[in-house]
Write an enzyme that holds these catalytic residues in place. Structure first.
Site, PDB file in Angstrom:
ATOM      1  N   HIS A 137     -16.458 -24.351   9.867  1.00  0.00           N
ATOM      2  CA  HIS A 137     -16.239 -23.098  10.593  1.00  0.00           C
ATOM      3  C   HIS A 137     -16.093 -21.976   9.555  1.00  0.00           C
ATOM      4  O   HIS A 137     -15.015 -21.391   9.401  1.00  0.00           O
ATOM      5  CB  HIS A 137     -14.978 -23.210  11.447  1.00  0.00           C
ATOM      6  CG  HIS A 137     -14.869 -22.161  12.522  1.00  0.00           C
ATOM      7  ND1 HIS A 137     -15.777 -21.135  12.670  1.00  0.00           N
ATOM      8  CD2 HIS A 137     -13.930 -21.965  13.504  1.00  0.00           C
ATOM      9  CE1 HIS A 137     -15.419 -20.368  13.677  1.00  0.00           C
ATOM     10  NE2 HIS A 137     -14.304 -20.851  14.202  1.00  0.00           N
ATOM     11  N   ARG A 149     -23.051 -21.377  17.824  1.00  0.00           N
ATOM     12  CA  ARG A 149     -21.774 -22.107  17.931  1.00  0.00           C
ATOM     13  C   ARG A 149     -22.100 -23.398  18.652  1.00  0.00           C
ATOM     14  O   ARG A 149     -22.343 -23.400  19.867  1.00  0.00           O
ATOM     15  CB  ARG A 149     -20.764 -21.255  18.689  1.00  0.00           C
ATOM     16  CG  ARG A 149     -19.365 -21.841  18.766  1.00  0.00           C
ATOM     17  CD  ARG A 149     -18.442 -20.863  19.455  1.00  0.00           C
ATOM     18  NE  ARG A 149     -17.141 -21.443  19.718  1.00  0.00           N
ATOM     19  CZ  ARG A 149     -16.101 -21.402  18.889  1.00  0.00           C
ATOM     20  NH1 ARG A 149     -16.237 -20.787  17.730  1.00  0.00           N
ATOM     21  NH2 ARG A 149     -14.953 -21.949  19.211  1.00  0.00           N
ATOM     22  N   ASP A 192      -3.939 -25.572  13.339  1.00  0.00           N
ATOM     23  CA  ASP A 192      -5.007 -25.327  14.311  1.00  0.00           C
ATOM     24  C   ASP A 192      -4.737 -26.231  15.504  1.00  0.00           C
ATOM     25  O   ASP A 192      -3.789 -27.026  15.500  1.00  0.00           O
ATOM     26  CB  ASP A 192      -6.368 -25.623  13.662  1.00  0.00           C
ATOM     27  CG  ASP A 192      -7.553 -25.236  14.533  1.00  0.00           C
ATOM     28  OD1 ASP A 192      -7.358 -24.516  15.528  1.00  0.00           O
ATOM     29  OD2 ASP A 192      -8.679 -25.666  14.221  1.00  0.00           O
ATOM     30  N   SER A 229     -15.947 -19.317  23.308  1.00  0.00           N
ATOM     31  CA  SER A 229     -15.002 -18.782  22.339  1.00  0.00           C
ATOM     32  C   SER A 229     -14.749 -17.309  22.614  1.00  0.00           C
ATOM     33  O   SER A 229     -15.696 -16.531  22.738  1.00  0.00           O
ATOM     34  CB  SER A 229     -15.521 -18.932  20.916  1.00  0.00           C
ATOM     35  OG  SER A 229     -14.731 -18.190  20.014  1.00  0.00           O
ATOM     36  N   CYS A 232      -5.942 -20.016  13.850  1.00  0.00           N
ATOM     37  CA  CYS A 232      -7.202 -19.375  14.263  1.00  0.00           C
ATOM     38  C   CYS A 232      -7.272 -19.126  15.764  1.00  0.00           C
ATOM     39  O   CYS A 232      -8.197 -18.438  16.220  1.00  0.00           O
ATOM     40  CB  CYS A 232      -8.397 -20.185  13.783  1.00  0.00           C
ATOM     41  SG  CYS A 232      -8.543 -21.837  14.506  1.00  0.00           S
ATOM     42  N   THR A 265     -15.006 -15.492  18.651  1.00  0.00           N
ATOM     43  CA  THR A 265     -16.342 -15.490  18.055  1.00  0.00           C
ATOM     44  C   THR A 265     -17.281 -14.588  18.841  1.00  0.00           C
ATOM     45  O   THR A 265     -18.046 -13.807  18.258  1.00  0.00           O
ATOM     46  CB  THR A 265     -16.910 -16.921  17.984  1.00  0.00           C
ATOM     47  OG1 THR A 265     -16.036 -17.734  17.208  1.00  0.00           O
ATOM     48  CG2 THR A 265     -18.286 -16.916  17.342  1.00  0.00           C
ATOM     49  N   GLN A 322     -14.520 -18.326  10.238  1.00  0.00           N
ATOM     50  CA  GLN A 322     -13.069 -18.269  10.409  1.00  0.00           C
ATOM     51  C   GLN A 322     -12.371 -18.146   9.057  1.00  0.00           C
ATOM     52  O   GLN A 322     -11.405 -17.390   8.901  1.00  0.00           O
ATOM     53  CB  GLN A 322     -12.568 -19.518  11.137  1.00  0.00           C
ATOM     54  CG  GLN A 322     -11.057 -19.578  11.299  1.00  0.00           C
ATOM     55  CD  GLN A 322     -10.526 -18.439  12.155  1.00  0.00           C
ATOM     56  OE1 GLN A 322     -10.982 -18.236  13.274  1.00  0.00           O
ATOM     57  NE2 GLN A 322      -9.580 -17.674  11.629  1.00  0.00           N
ATOM     58  N   ARG A 341     -11.647 -11.345  12.154  1.00  0.00           N
ATOM     59  CA  ARG A 341     -12.875 -12.053  12.540  1.00  0.00           C
ATOM     60  C   ARG A 341     -14.008 -11.051  12.750  1.00  0.00           C
ATOM     61  O   ARG A 341     -15.170 -11.344  12.448  1.00  0.00           O
ATOM     62  CB  ARG A 341     -12.640 -12.872  13.826  1.00  0.00           C
ATOM     63  CG  ARG A 341     -11.812 -14.130  13.665  1.00  0.00           C
ATOM     64  CD  ARG A 341     -12.571 -15.197  12.869  1.00  0.00           C
ATOM     65  NE  ARG A 341     -13.877 -15.455  13.454  1.00  0.00           N
ATOM     66  CZ  ARG A 341     -14.090 -16.299  14.476  1.00  0.00           C
ATOM     67  NH1 ARG A 341     -13.078 -16.963  15.014  1.00  0.00           N
ATOM     68  NH2 ARG A 341     -15.306 -16.494  14.939  1.00  0.00           N
TER      69      ARG A 341
END
Length: 349
Positions: free
Chosen positions: A163, A136, A258, A85, A298, A88, A166, A325
């Site tokens: 999640h 994750r 998404d 990611s 996202c 993240t 997010q 984020r």
């Protein structure tokens, strides 16, 4: 009559001021230190509001006031990534470092959860090395096992079921844009996935109505849906589920989607693209929404999910959403590891 009008205004102002003071005192007493965050299902309305308040406060003090706040000096975080990611990893690494702490990134080649070492042993080992773990993972049960065995907070960086980090960023973005969350209508148009599940566990607690459009066969988890209906009833909000994207978009403030093909679903891509035909968000979708409608995603985004006209328009909040984020993961970690009290006035919810 003039005196009565002035009296009414004074009562109104004093009442709102009193409510703000009481609200600040109430949220100020919320303490999340030592907690884990596997799902926002486990967090109350006031606890979620406190997380957003801390996040907004850190963003204001660090980004806008240029203050240095080494709140995590001497602390470290283990970041376990079974799934890659951009947002993240970057938000957590840069945010944790900005607060004076040390992030440690662990890929599946560095740590084999449940393969070379059991989750139980990994949790106990990491509890001796660092102060918090962000994981994750593919399976939500992995997080639950880590949390059972660890003596430090565990944060869900994404699982197949939820999640939460997010959604904190999404709601901070909407709070910044609209000034208040209470009474907004958010419409999810897409897959019944982990991001949607987190919306469903959070929206009602913030006074947000939620409308969901998913193709038949792609509905959200049944257990999550039952809990979301309970929350909507408890908090007096609407939860509407449909298979019609335009019905979901009608009179909405926020359109959200998404990816239709998540990591691990690549073999299903051809079928999914066919099943999601007609679900792309476009200006036509927005034509039935409220005049102030905005768009969230996202990321990463694919053309079939939303067209360029919406994605790069002034209605799109996706890049502010991505930046948030960072501020919300900082707010969450600070809340779980310290007794920090926000300095700016409480956000209007």
């Amino acid at each position: 009559h003039y005196r009565n009008v002035n009296h009414s205004i004074n009562v109104f102002v004093w009442t709102n001021y009193s409510q703000q003071i009481l609200g600040t005192a109430c949220l100020g007493s919320v303490n999340l230190k030592g907690r884990s965050c596997l799902t926002l299902k486990d967090f109350s309305s006031d606890e979620i509001k406190k997380l957003l308040w801390v996040s907004g406060d850190l963003k204001h003090r660090i980004k806008h006031e240029k203050q240095y706040l080494p709140l995590l000096q001497g602390k470290s975080i283990a970041m376990i990534f079974e799934k890659r990611s951009t947002r993240t990893r970057m938000s957590t690494e840069t945010g944790f470092s900005l607060l004076g702490g040390h992030p440690c990134f662990l890929t599946s080649q560095d740590i084999h959860l449940g393969v070379n070492e059991s989750c139980t042993d990994t949790a106990r080992v990491l509890s001796g090395f660092c102060d918090v773990v962000l994981a994750r993972v593919y399976k939500h049960s992995t997080l639950e096992e880590l949390d059972r065995e660890a003596s430090i907070p565990i944060i869900n960086g994404l699982s197949d079921l939820y999640h939460p980090i997010q959604i904190l960023a999404d709601f901070l973005t909407l709070q910044e844009h609209y000034g208040s969350l209470n009474g907004l209508t958010v419409s999810w148009i897409g897959d019944g996935n982990n991001v949607l599940h987190s919306f469903m566990m959070t929206a009602a607690k913030l006074g947000v109505h939620l409308k969901v459009a998913t193709p038949k066969g792609y509905e959200p988890d049944k257990g999550v849906t039952e809990e979301a209906h309970r929350l909507a009833k408890q908090h007096g909000t609407q939860l509407i589920l449909t298979s019609d994207p335009m019905e979901a978009a009608r009179d909405s403030n926020v359109l959200v989607t998404d990816t239709w093909v998540s990591m691990g679903q690549e073999e299903e891509k051809k079928k999914r693209l066919k099943d999601f035909h007609g679900y792309q968000i476009s200006m036509q979708t927005g034509s039935v929404a409220k005049s102030d409608w905005t768009f969230l995603h996202c990321l990463p985004r694919k053309m079939e999910e939303v067209d360029d006209q919406v994605f790069y328009s002034s209605r799109s909040l996706v890049f502010s959403e991505a930046e948030n984020r960072k501020w919300t993961i900082m707010g969450l970690i600070v809340s779980l590891l310290t007794d920090y009290t926000p300095q700016i006035p409480m956000l209007k919810f």
